[in-house]
Design an enzyme around this catalytic site. Sequence first.
Site, PDB file in Angstrom:
ATOM      1  N   LEU A  85       1.933   0.177  -2.767  1.00 51.00           N
ATOM      2  CA  LEU A  85       0.986   0.735  -1.811  1.00 51.00           C
ATOM      3  C   LEU A  85       0.147   1.837  -2.441  1.00 51.00           C
ATOM      4  O   LEU A  85       0.623   2.605  -3.273  1.00 51.00           O
ATOM      5  CB  LEU A  85       1.718   1.298  -0.601  1.00 51.00           C
ATOM      6  N   SER A  86      -1.098   1.936  -2.013  1.00 48.84           N
ATOM      7  CA  SER A  86      -1.923   3.062  -2.421  1.00 48.84           C
ATOM      8  C   SER A  86      -1.354   4.335  -1.805  1.00 48.84           C
ATOM      9  O   SER A  86      -0.662   4.293  -0.776  1.00 48.84           O
ATOM     10  CB  SER A  86      -3.358   2.862  -1.951  1.00 48.84           C
TER      11      SER A  86
END
Length: 242
Positions: A59-60
């Site tokens: 995930l960012s």
Amino acid sequence: MDPAVLRGDMVDSLQHESKGVVQSEWLSAAMRSVPREAFVGEQQAYSDRPFERLGTRVLSPSTAARLLEALAPEDGDEVLVVGAGVGYTAAVLAERVGAARVQAVDITRRLVYEARSNLAEVGHEAVLVDRRDGAEGLPEYAPYDRILLEAAAVEPPRALLDQLATDGRLVMPLGTNEQTLAIVDADGRAERLGTVAFQPMLVEGEQADTVERNRTRREDREHAQRSAQSRAGWEQDWIDWD
């Protein structure tokens, strides 16, 4: 540049009003403390975008922050992370509730090893990471005050709801093609917070490290159902030929 400076710049950016995804003091402090480069490498550590690693999507930082703000763990909560991945979100949660109060599961064995190694490197080896089917949770340590599911599902898995404390919350992406981030209570009532895009929850056989990923349990079941529905007349046991 000093990684601590880069972490500070990252969190400052996530707190900026144009994004505003980091809102709480605990999350700001935790993300500034956890060395993200230990989980994803220096080149990828502080860019705000997702990427693939070991067959899973990392995930960012902004997406991880959205999940963690929605989860809103309190000091001393018991927390389960479903979809441990490389272990970053578990490490951030450990900063809040204590490593011994965080459990995590992942269906992919090599990600379990990766998460354990990464967490140990940053001093959170007390986080328990086990290989499990995420839909089954980790009942041995239930009930949980908070459960974070980092994969999309059409509805909250029943086992995860059963493992929630009475006043607990499950945070997850709800839906398939059109997903929303949701806070779900122990009775299954969902509060929807906005659109997201996550990979679907995997079942046994769909992991990136399986020998034949295209032959999954779900595909086999669907194939059997189609075959049963398309059998020729002479194969049907309900026909009385007399």
